[in-house]
Design an enzyme around this catalytic site. Structure first.
Site, short mmCIF file in Angstrom:
data_model
loop_
_atom_site.label_atom_id
_atom_site.label_comp_id
_atom_site.label_asym_id
_atom_site.label_seq_id
_atom_site.Cartn_x
_atom_site.Cartn_y
_atom_site.Cartn_z
CB SER A 238 -0.76 0.09 1.27
OG SER A 238 0.00 0.34 2.48
CG ASP A 239 1.63 5.93 -0.89
OD1 ASP A 239 1.35 6.97 -1.82
OD2 ASP A 239 2.37 5.90 -0.01
CD1 TRP A 240 5.45 4.43 4.91
CD2 TRP A 240 4.91 3.62 3.10
NE1 TRP A 240 6.35 3.50 4.88
CE2 TRP A 240 5.94 2.82 3.39
CE3 TRP A 240 4.59 3.15 1.64
CZ2 TRP A 240 6.97 1.95 2.86
CZ3 TRP A 240 5.38 1.91 0.98
CH2 TRP A 240 6.41 1.50 1.70
N GLY A 241 -0.11 4.64 4.85
CA GLY A 241 -1.53 5.13 5.35
C GLY A 241 -2.70 5.04 4.47
CB ALA A 242 -3.05 3.99 1.02
#
Ligand code: GLC
Length: 750
Positions: A238-242
């Site tokens: 995932s993207d970071w915090g996505a």
């Protein structure tokens, strides 16, 4: 020799069987900001990741956004992805990839979170510098060698951000709606090439939503397209915090949840997923799919081998063991810096050169005045997650001083005032996933200069003008910086910041021969002075040797060969995102917000009409067009031929002769476009379907050849939901840019 697929999958299965539910959950979410979880009992290690597209980012503490801060993690700082694309040179993309991959391995990484290949649809997007182009064909042709270069080093690329991540404004909460044709023809091809041709070992989901699903947990993008249609068996992070939902993440094609917060056990794919499986809300089989991809990834980057052992009870046990001869990588090698320089040299774009203003020959130059804060500014340590702690960075003033040597007095004056760093320090990334961070842009764009600063602005400009009267040779270096080309916020317009227009005009008033250099990762409005300037150079953030490359172009040591990988519009209001799209998007109603967990929704009504496709179709003039770039020599194109081809799916072979009619050796990126003779309403006039860069000595002529396939003449039909080849009279264009067409031929498609 490469283990065969069946054997590998058998080993993966055997190791999977050994894992408990808790252990599976450990593998599928972060245990540190840049590492996944491990299972020491079975020898399964963490996967170590690092940003970014311009080099291997400095190390942070495992769970604190604070740099470790030793001197051991300075690295080679490569030209940004826009600069690499500006070279139109596939070999340099490959070389850049090899440097990036080898350095990542040398710094102990298993995956480098690069390249960024989102479509540069919106010139305001803060991260445009981290992406390549507005054209999917150029992106595909440059991203494949780049990833291949990276992945030669027992390390993985992580092509990002999949998909439609075209703005930073409320980037986690903006939903993108677009029709299938737009998705297939514009936003997916770069990723499709990365997956199918480069065989990227990893890919990163996006923050934004697509058709109502958050990109990094999207069933449509990650399962339907990536896993099922493209048959991708690589790793997806995932993207970071996505990630926003346990079930959606568990049941999508995502493998590892990463984020910016240290509460790793509370991640959606941590304790919550264990609970959900125990309650029967989520099938453990969905976790098994992820674990298989993770183990396969580890085998592919040779992080582990899997050892099987026959047990007395007839079963076989399995465990992971390190690979003895894994590539150790290397970083800061002088050869790497040479590649950075070679790439930087071909990334400089000459936009204007009247009266042979350039080059400024060192032997004839006793005094050179360099005006502009960007001449003396280090760019590497900014831009957000793409920031780089460069081993060194040759700024333009350093490059020019070295290039002109001791017989030339090279004098620097700042010219325009830049307030101290406007954006908060490193903790920015933790804040970066909350809507509040958008306020940065407003702080930056609304901040008012103090009286003292107003005084400084006046003083700098007056000093620059006074000196410009005394120097025959003047180079102004302005543009943007990573206060404006940065992750987390968009610009509000294309105007040059720091009152540069006033400075440039004031200098041109007293010295009309002053050369202007724009150092920027995205388009800026140059109309306030571009007609007056005799010479203009353009350079995106060009790595540790960017200053060298710029100086060598200015002095004539290097003949510029860069071409624009994106159109340079003069006004955001005249771009497709503004005219047809509804950037930054409509605010969602409370009900919509609740349903989608988003705040904005934006329909890409510009469809396929992005970049030059839009400007040509809608007759919107731009400052400089896609594919444009001048040289110190001239090239004559002649003898274009088109022949029917009898290859597998080849339709035509095209050839054209290109001759260097000038006096210096040069490289020319020859471009091939295709379009209908009578352009139908819903098609672009022409589209890039080929390019090749050739080096030519003075007087030398070479033949450049292209092969065109049915796909090059096809569009995706929303009606039939399939690719349809166009029929009837087509035009094949050969151009030195998208607008500078040097030859064309018509063909008929049955
Ligand atoms: C950032 C970026 C992504 C980066 C990741 C790790 O927010 O969106 O490109 O690789 O998080 O820093």
């Amino acid at each position: 020799m490469r283990p065969n697929k069946k054997d590998t999958e058998k080993k993966i299965e055997a190791l999977l069987q050994e894992l408990t539910l808790e252990e599976k959950s450990r593998l599928i979410h972060a245990s540190e900001f840049f590492r996944s979880g491990d299972v020491p009992r079975l020898g399964i290690p963490k996967i170590t990741m690092s940003d970014g597209p311009m080099g291997v980012r400095n190390d942070f503490y495992p769970a604190k956004w604070r740099p470790v801060g030793t001197t051991a993690d300075a690295v080679s700082y490569l030209p940004c992805n826009t600069a690499i694309a500006s070279t139109w040179n596939r070999e340099l993309a490959y070389d850049s990839g090899r440097v990036l991959g080898r350095e990542a391995r040398g710094r102990g990484k298993d995956m480098i979170l690069a390249p960024g290949i989102n479509i540069k649809r919106n010139p305001l997007c803060g991260r445009n510098f981290e992406y390549m182009s507005e054209d999917p064909y150029l992106i595909a042709e440059m991203v494949v060698p780049l990833i291949e270069g990276i992945e030669e080093n027992d390390v993985s690329a992580c092509v990002k951000h999949f998909a439609c991540n075209a703005q930073e404004w409320e980037r986690l909460w903006v939903n993108v709606e677009l029709d299938e044709r737009t998705l297939r023809e514009i936003y997916l091809p770069g990723f499709e090439a990365a997956v199918k041709r480069a065989k990227t070992k990893a890919l990163m989901g996006s923050y934004n939503l697509v058709r109502g699903e958050h990109g990094s947990q999207s069933k449509f993008l990650l399962t339907e397209i990536l896993r099922k249609e493209w048959k991708y068996d690589g790793l997806v992070v995932s993207d970071w915090g996505a990630i926003h939902d346990t079930k959606a993440a568990a049941e999508s094609g995502l493998d590892i949840e990463m984020s910016v917060f240290p509460n790793f056990d509370e991640y959606f794919l941590a304790n919550p997923v264990i609970e959900a499986v125990k309650k029967g809300e989520i099938a453990e089989a969905d976790l098994d799919k992820k674990v298989r991809n993770i183990l396969r990834f580890m085998l592919r980057v040779r992080l582990i081998e899997i050892e099987m052992k026959a047990q007395k009870n007839g079963k076989t046990s399995a465990k992971a063991v390190p690979v003895a001869d894994r590539d150790p990588g290397y970083f800061n090698g002088s050869a790497m810096h040479l590649y950075a320089k070679k790439t930087a040299r071909e990334a400089v774009v000459m936009l204007k050169n009247e009266k042979h203003r350039l080059p400024i020959k060192p032997s004839q130059t006793r005094k050179l005045l360099v005006i502009g804060n960007n001449a003396d500014r280090l760019q590497s340590n900014g831009g957000g997650s793409g920031e780089i702690k460069a081993l060194y960075e040759v700024t333009p003033i350093m490059g020019l001083t070295r290039e002109y040597g001791g017989n030339t007095e090279v004098r620097f004056t700042p010219g325009y005032y830049v307030p101290r760093k406007i954006r908060p320090e490193v903790s920015w990334q933790e804040d970066s996933v909350s809507p509040e961070v958008m306020l940065d842009a407003e702080d930056r764009d609304k901040r008012k200069n103090s009286a003292k600063e107003k005084e400084l602005i006046k003083k700098y400009r007056e000093e620059a003008v006074r000196l410009a009267k005394e120097y025959d040779e003047v180079v102004i270096v302005g543009g943007l910086d990573h206060e404006y080309d940065t992750e987390g916020c968009d610009r509000k317009d294309l105007k040059l910041p720091y009152q540069q227009d006033a400075l440039i005009n004031a200098v041109l008033d007293v010295n009309p021969r002053a050369v202007v250099v724009m150092l920027a990762g995205s388009p800026v409005d140059m109309t306030a002075w571009s007609d007056r300037a005799q010479a203009i150079l353009w350079m995106a953030y060009n790595g540790m040797e960017g200053g060298t490359a710029l100086a060598e172009v200015i002095s004539g040591t290097v003949n510029p060969s860069g071409k624009l990988p994106e159109s340079l519009p003069s006004d955001f209001k005249k771009t497709s995102a503004a005219v047809l799209g509804d950037y930054p998007g409509r605010k969602l109603t409370a009900a919509e917000k609740k349903k989608m967990n988003a705040t904005l929704t934006q329909t890409f009504r510009d469809g396929v009409f992005v970049g030059y496709r839009f400007y040509e179709k809608y007759n919107v003039p731009v400052q400089y067009e896609f594919g444009y770039g001048l040289s110190y020599t001239e090239y004559k194109y002649s003898g274009m031929t088109v022949e029917k081809a009898n290859g597998k799916d080849a339709l035509f072979t095209v050839s054209v002769k290109v001759k260097n009619t000038g006096h210096v050796t040069g490289k020319e990126a020859v471009q091939l476009y295709v379009g209908e003779k009578v352009v139908s309403e819903d098609n672009p006039i022409k589209e890039l379907k080929g390019f090749d860069k050739v080096e030519l000595e003075p007087g030398e002529e070479k033949t450049v050849r292209f092969t065109l396939t049915a796909k090059d003449f096809s569009h995706f039909s929303n009606e039939s939901n399939t690719w349809q080849q166009m029929k009837g009279r087509m035009v094949i264009y050969i151009g030195a840019s998208s607008a500078d067409i040097r030859a064309k031929k018509e063909v008929t498609l049955k």
